[in-house]
Design a protein around this motif. Structure first.
Motif, PDB file in Angstrom:
ATOM      1  N   UNK A 748       0.848  -1.185   0.000  1.00  0.00           N
ATOM      2  CA  UNK A 748       0.000   0.000   0.000  1.00  0.00           C
ATOM      3  C   UNK A 748       0.884   1.235   0.000  1.00  0.00           C
ATOM      4  N   UNK A 749       0.349   2.320  -0.528  1.00  0.00           N
ATOM      5  CA  UNK A 749       1.035   3.602  -0.415  1.00  0.00           C
ATOM      6  C   UNK A 749       0.766   4.196   0.963  1.00  0.00           C
ATOM      7  N   UNK A 750       1.372   5.338   1.255  1.00  0.00           N
ATOM      8  CA  UNK A 750       1.259   5.939   2.580  1.00  0.00           C
ATOM      9  C   UNK A 750      -0.183   6.329   2.888  1.00  0.00           C
ATOM     10  N   UNK A 751      -0.483   6.411   4.180  1.00  0.00           N
ATOM     11  CA  UNK A 751      -1.813   6.819   4.632  1.00  0.00           C
ATOM     12  C   UNK A 751      -1.665   7.577   5.941  1.00  0.00           C
ATOM     13  N   UNK A 752      -2.735   8.220   6.370  1.00  0.00           N
ATOM     14  CA  UNK A 752      -2.702   8.958   7.631  1.00  0.00           C
ATOM     15  C   UNK A 752      -3.042   8.036   8.802  1.00  0.00           C
ATOM     16  N   UNK A 753      -2.351   8.239   9.921  1.00  0.00           N
ATOM     17  CA  UNK A 753      -2.586   7.423  11.107  1.00  0.00           C
ATOM     18  C   UNK A 753      -3.963   7.689  11.700  1.00  0.00           C
ATOM     19  N   UNK A 761       1.573   7.166   7.943  1.00  0.00           N
ATOM     20  CA  UNK A 761       2.131   5.824   8.006  1.00  0.00           C
ATOM     21  C   UNK A 761       2.785   5.529   6.657  1.00  0.00           C
ATOM     22  N   UNK A 762       4.054   5.182   6.625  1.00  0.00           N
ATOM     23  CA  UNK A 762       4.755   4.988   5.345  1.00  0.00           C
ATOM     24  C   UNK A 762       4.146   3.850   4.520  1.00  0.00           C
ATOM     25  N   UNK A 763       4.251   3.990   3.204  1.00  0.00           N
ATOM     26  CA  UNK A 763       3.849   2.910   2.323  1.00  0.00           C
ATOM     27  C   UNK A 763       4.789   1.718   2.464  1.00  0.00           C
ATOM     28  N   UNK A 764       4.361   0.572   1.950  1.00  0.00           N
ATOM     29  CA  UNK A 764       5.159  -0.630   2.124  1.00  0.00           C
ATOM     30  C   UNK A 764       4.857  -1.638   1.021  1.00  0.00           C
ATOM     31  N   UNK A 765       5.779  -2.575   0.846  1.00  0.00           N
ATOM     32  CA  UNK A 765       5.581  -3.767   0.026  1.00  0.00           C
ATOM     33  C   UNK A 765       6.123  -4.957   0.797  1.00  0.00           C
ATOM     34  N   UNK A 766       5.261  -5.902   1.077  1.00  0.00           N
ATOM     35  CA  UNK A 766       5.682  -7.139   1.726  1.00  0.00           C
ATOM     36  C   UNK A 766       5.838  -8.218   0.662  1.00  0.00           C
ATOM     37  N   UNK A 767       6.933  -8.953   0.739  1.00  0.00           N
ATOM     38  CA  UNK A 767       7.216 -10.017  -0.217  1.00  0.00           C
ATOM     39  C   UNK A 767       7.145 -11.353   0.519  1.00  0.00           C
ATOM     40  N   UNK A 794       4.782  -0.496  10.077  1.00  0.00           N
ATOM     41  CA  UNK A 794       3.867   0.007  11.105  1.00  0.00           C
ATOM     42  C   UNK A 794       2.534   0.300  10.428  1.00  0.00           C
ATOM     43  N   UNK A 795       1.509  -0.410  10.843  1.00  0.00           N
ATOM     44  CA  UNK A 795       0.209  -0.307  10.182  1.00  0.00           C
ATOM     45  C   UNK A 795      -0.813   0.453  10.999  1.00  0.00           C
ATOM     46  N   UNK A 796      -0.461   0.883  12.206  1.00  0.00           N
ATOM     47  CA  UNK A 796      -1.425   1.592  13.034  1.00  0.00           C
ATOM     48  C   UNK A 796      -0.695   2.317  14.153  1.00  0.00           C
ATOM     49  N   UNK A 797      -1.079   3.548  14.412  1.00  0.00           N
ATOM     50  CA  UNK A 797      -0.710   4.232  15.649  1.00  0.00           C
ATOM     51  C   UNK A 797      -1.958   4.913  16.195  1.00  0.00           C
ATOM     52  N   UNK A 798      -2.132   4.856  17.505  1.00  0.00           N
ATOM     53  CA  UNK A 798      -3.318   5.469  18.110  1.00  0.00           C
ATOM     54  C   UNK A 798      -3.215   6.986  18.130  1.00  0.00           C
ATOM     55  N   UNK A 799      -1.999   7.507  18.220  1.00  0.00           N
ATOM     56  CA  UNK A 799      -1.804   8.947  18.206  1.00  0.00           C
ATOM     57  C   UNK A 799      -1.758   9.454  16.759  1.00  0.00           C
ATOM     58  N   UNK A 800      -2.267  10.660  16.567  1.00  0.00           N
ATOM     59  CA  UNK A 800      -2.343  11.226  15.234  1.00  0.00           C
ATOM     60  C   UNK A 800      -1.194  12.125  14.863  1.00  0.00           C
TER      61      UNK A 800
END
Length: 826
Positions: A748-753, A761-767, A794-800
């Protein structure tokens, strides 16, 4: 009422079973070009190029190579599906095509098994529907419909349906497989077998058992249990009757948020693990801190064990029948499921330097000591160097007991094809009925733990400088201030839904429409101080029986047993869908569809101001359900081993939900949200098979925004949290006579926490890589490596946003895990 549904279901079968007809139901036939028809979420099974819907089928052979450690790792490979599983089995979060993922579970996408919902509502608080599903050798395929007629051919599923279908013995034979974790604790055995007992009778049976620590280090066997599924099918000249059953008893850990460190900026953060604690493999769970003490639903002493984690127990029996009678195709599906379980785990609410929490809970000169583990009673002389990171976590210990999530579901429908002029008119009429119990008990207490890896976390005690304890056995309190989240639910949801559709096909054009009217009856009682009205949720209780009331015991969570709150309301809503499909040529088609669907609010509005708990009625009828409107434009191509599906979509969603996020100061809260969302985008699905090479994959681009927010008007125009612009999955594979190799890419590309749109939250590629070696025609060895490059995601943080101390609470996906499976077919 359950027996009324059962009688209504059986009666038609008594009439139609002996009948004779010339043909089988269309849903049982392959398409003309040999591809199996698709039957989930549609009126009648047909070739997918003749249907104005977006559908996918992930077959057992495709699933096998993924080496998935959980169902979420399987479902993330379906185009359009956004799955946030965090490495755990159950209570993962799923949504589709930009529909909001503001709360937990799967609100807009229904999870089904054998064509009926696992739970009527797939996002029950603390108890998601995927807790009660397992993928094993019984699985034949997973069918998915996204948008389209899902709104009208299933209740509470405006976004789509994910349907797990079992093998039925039509292909004789079976297999036994043993799986071993090569760098983590897993020992698993799977087996299945199907065969014909006669020319008209066949069966299939299978299951699995596993035991082991799992992909994260907890210090005990966190995974333990299995399931058995079986079915038997009687074939008639004009149809079939199938009876099936399932027994599941499986225990898995409830992984939650943990402390993580961050530097950099909100726009470009750099996450890392605390010293002595690996975000990719560690957790706060440990056999040193597993004992949980609180009060039960009768306000009596209760002892639980965190090692029970997410315990799923299911006993179900179902019937699936289909017959052709006098030109009509009549199908009947009915299932009763006895469902119970637990969800026990740590839900951290604050992480801070140990010295700071010693002051917070013990005052000036507060002293820390170990409450559990091999160092129990030992003073922590230098909190700043504790475990090399100097951190402590204040956490809620959530003990959720699902006494009954029993449900009975029934779907009866009849279809007929009429020759009208030069075309065919297909008409369908059906009735769906269900009864869903929610009998659960919540006990939330608070505790203090250190932050240590390798499954060695311990509870921590605090005392004042003068030696007065402010904790007891590591507990800060045997409840939460005001009795928050100390609750009992005993509620039943009854859903009835007549539905129907028409589809007229003339040459290359097919035009159709469908409608569904859902009516719901909600009745029951609730217990908890949060209902207000002077109810009290805490009281002194001598937990340890020493004759004295300690500070933590002074505010023990209790239920106000004498003052239950009533729930007694009705609701109804109308769903409809209309579409047109044009078969340009044998190999391609285009379609357009508009749909309006609804999703009942279910338990998410309980313990909120939406209900008058004296009368049980809704204060505002609009609280009963949320509305989803969707438009789709699609192109489908299938020829010579190439499949290409492209669908443009837009959606408008009204949302009432509960969301865990943070206050501006970083403290954790649970917030009631009332919002509107908008999304548009394009979905791509591709499949290529050429010689030894094959490839399946998909990608979804989404432009989503919060359209309105009752509590935070300034959020309008923001991107919803965890909503990347692009999600993708791709699995290339090479198949030789005795060898198959390939890789699975998901990312996925980056998204907001959070919805504040600050921390990204940085984008990522899992292989994930795999290799299969077929030593003989029957013996196969497969090695799977997930997260091959051991990426920290890192796929989730509670703080924004990044706090001044650079310390957050969040979750990361599992690190590298490798397994080997030896399989023997027979």
């Amino acid at each position: 009422m359950k027996y009324l549904y059962l009688s209504a279901a059986i009666a038609p079968l008594l009439l139609i079973t002996p009948a004779q007809a010339q043909t089988r139901a269309a849903a049982q036939q392959p398409a003309k070009n040999g591809e199996a028809v698709f039957s989930t979420g549609v009126a009648k099974g047909r070739d997918r190029l003749d249907s104005a819907t977006s559908t996918s089928a992930l077959r057992q052979a495709d699933i096998e190579v993924l080496g998935a450690r959980s169902l979420g790792e399987v479902l993330r490979n379906i185009p359009g599906i956004r799955a946030e599983h965090f490495g755990r089995e159950g209570n993962s979060d799923y949504t589709i095509r930009g529909l909001p993922l503001s709360g937990n579970g799967s609100k807009y996408v229904q999870l089904q098994e054998e064509g009926l919902p696992v739970l009527e509502f797939a996002d029950l608080s603390q108890l998601g529907a995927d807790m009660f599903l397992r993928a094993d050798l019984n699985l034949s395929q997973i069918e998915t419909i996204r948008g389209g007629s899902a709104s009208t051919f299933a209740s509470n599923s405006p976004g789509g349906v994910i349907n797990l279908l079992s093998k039925t013995g039509d292909v004789e034979g079976g297999a036994i497989a043993g799986t071993l974790g090569l760098n983590y604790g897993e020992h698993r055995v799977d087996a299945d077998y199907g065969a014909k007992l006669s020319d008209t009778l066949r069966f299939h049976v299978g299951g699995f058992y596993r035991q082991g620590e799992g992909p994260r280090e907890v210090g005990y066997d966190a995974y333990k249990g299995g399931q058995i599924k079986a079915n038997i099918t009687k074939q008639f000249a004009n149809g079939h009757v199938r009876v099936y059953g399932k027994w599941l008893d499986d225990r898995t850990p409830a992984f939650q948020d943990v402390p993580l460190l961050v530097t950099g900026t909100n726009a470009d953060p750099d996450f890392r693990s605390p010293n002595g604690f690996d975000l990719k493999k560690d957790t706060l769970l440990s056999d040193r801190n597993s004992a949980v003490t609180s009060l039960n639903s009768s306000n009596q002493l209760m002892r639980s064990d965190l090692r029970d984690g997410q315990r799923a127990k299911v006993k179900s029996i179902g019937l699936d029948a289909q017959f052709d009678v006098a030109g009509w195709s009549i199908s009947e599906k009915i299932r009763f499921s006895d469902i119970s379980g637990t969800n026990l785990g740590y839900v951290p609410i604050a992480a801070a330097p140990a010295a700071g929490l010693a002051f917070t809970y013990g005052g000036p000169g507060g002293v820390l000591s170990y409450a559990t583990g091999p160092n129990a009673g030992q003073t922590i002389a230098n909190p700043s160097t504790l475990n090399g990171n100097g951190l402590l976590v204040s956490t809620v210990v959530a003990d959720v007991q699902a006494n009954s999530l029993d449900n009975l579901t029934n779907d009866l429908r009849a279809s007929r094809v009429w020759e009208i002029g030069a075309g065919e008119l297909t008409t369908t009429a059906g009735f769906y009925g269900s009864s869903q119990d929610i009998d659960t008990y919540w006990s939330f207490v608070t505790a203090l733990t250190d932050v240590r890896g390798d499954g060695e976390t311990s509870l921590i005690n605090v005392r004042t400088a003068t030696g007065v304890p402010t904790t007891q056995n590591g507990y800060l309190g045997y409840g939460i201030a005001g009795g928050l989240y100390h609750r009992a639910y005993d509620v039943n949801y009854r859903v009835n839904a007549p539905y129907g559709s028409v589809n007229y096909r003339l040459g290359k054009v097919a035009i159709g429409a469908s409608v569904r009217w859902d009516t719901g009856k909600v009745n029951g009682t609730l217990l908890g101080a949060e209902l207000g009205g002077g109810r009290v949720g805490t009281a002194p209780f001598d937990i340890n029986g020493d004759g004295a009331i300690s500070r933590p015991e002074a505010t023990t969570g209790v239920l106000p047993l004498a003052t239950p709150g009533r729930v007694d309301y009705d609701y109804d809503y109308l769903s409809y869908s209309t579409g047109v499909n044009y078969r340009i040529a044998e190999s391609m088609a285009v379609f357009a569809r508009y749909s309006r669907g609804g999703r009942a609010s279910a338990d998410k509005i309980l313990f909120t101001p939406a209900i008058d708990y004296n009368t049980g009625k809704l204060k505002d009828d609009a609280s009963a359900y949320d509305e989803v409107k969707q438009t789709e434009l699609g192109f489908k191509y299938r020829k010579s081993g190439v499949t290409l599906n492209v669908t443009g979509f837009s959606a408008e969603t009204a949302e009432r939900n509960l969301q865990i996020n943070s206050n501006p100061d970083g403290s954790i809260r649970v917030e009631n949200i009332v919002r509107g969302y908008e999304a548009k985008g394009v979905e791509l699905e591709v499949g290529v098979h050429h010689g030894v090479f094959s490839l399946i994959g998909g990608a979804t681009y989404t432009d989503a925004q919060i359209a309105s927010d009752l509590a935070h008007p300034d959020f309008a125009g923001n991107t919803p949290r965890h909503q990347p612009d692009l999600i993708f999955q791709l699995t290339p594979q090479l198949d030789f006579e005795r060898l198959s190799v390939g890789a699975n890419f998901v990312g996925a590309t980056e998204s907001y926490a959070q919805d504040t749109n600050q921390l990204k939250l940085p984008g990522y590629t899992l292989v994930n890589a795999f290799v299969q070696v077929r030593a003989t025609d029957r013996l196969q060895l497969m090695v799977n490596v997930n997260n091959l490059f051991d990426e920290l995601v890192v796929a989730n943080t509670l703080q924004g946003s990044i706090p001044a101390n650079g310390l957050l609470l969040g979750r990361a996906y599992n690190g590298r895990t490798a397994s080997a499976t030896l399989r023997y077919g027979f």
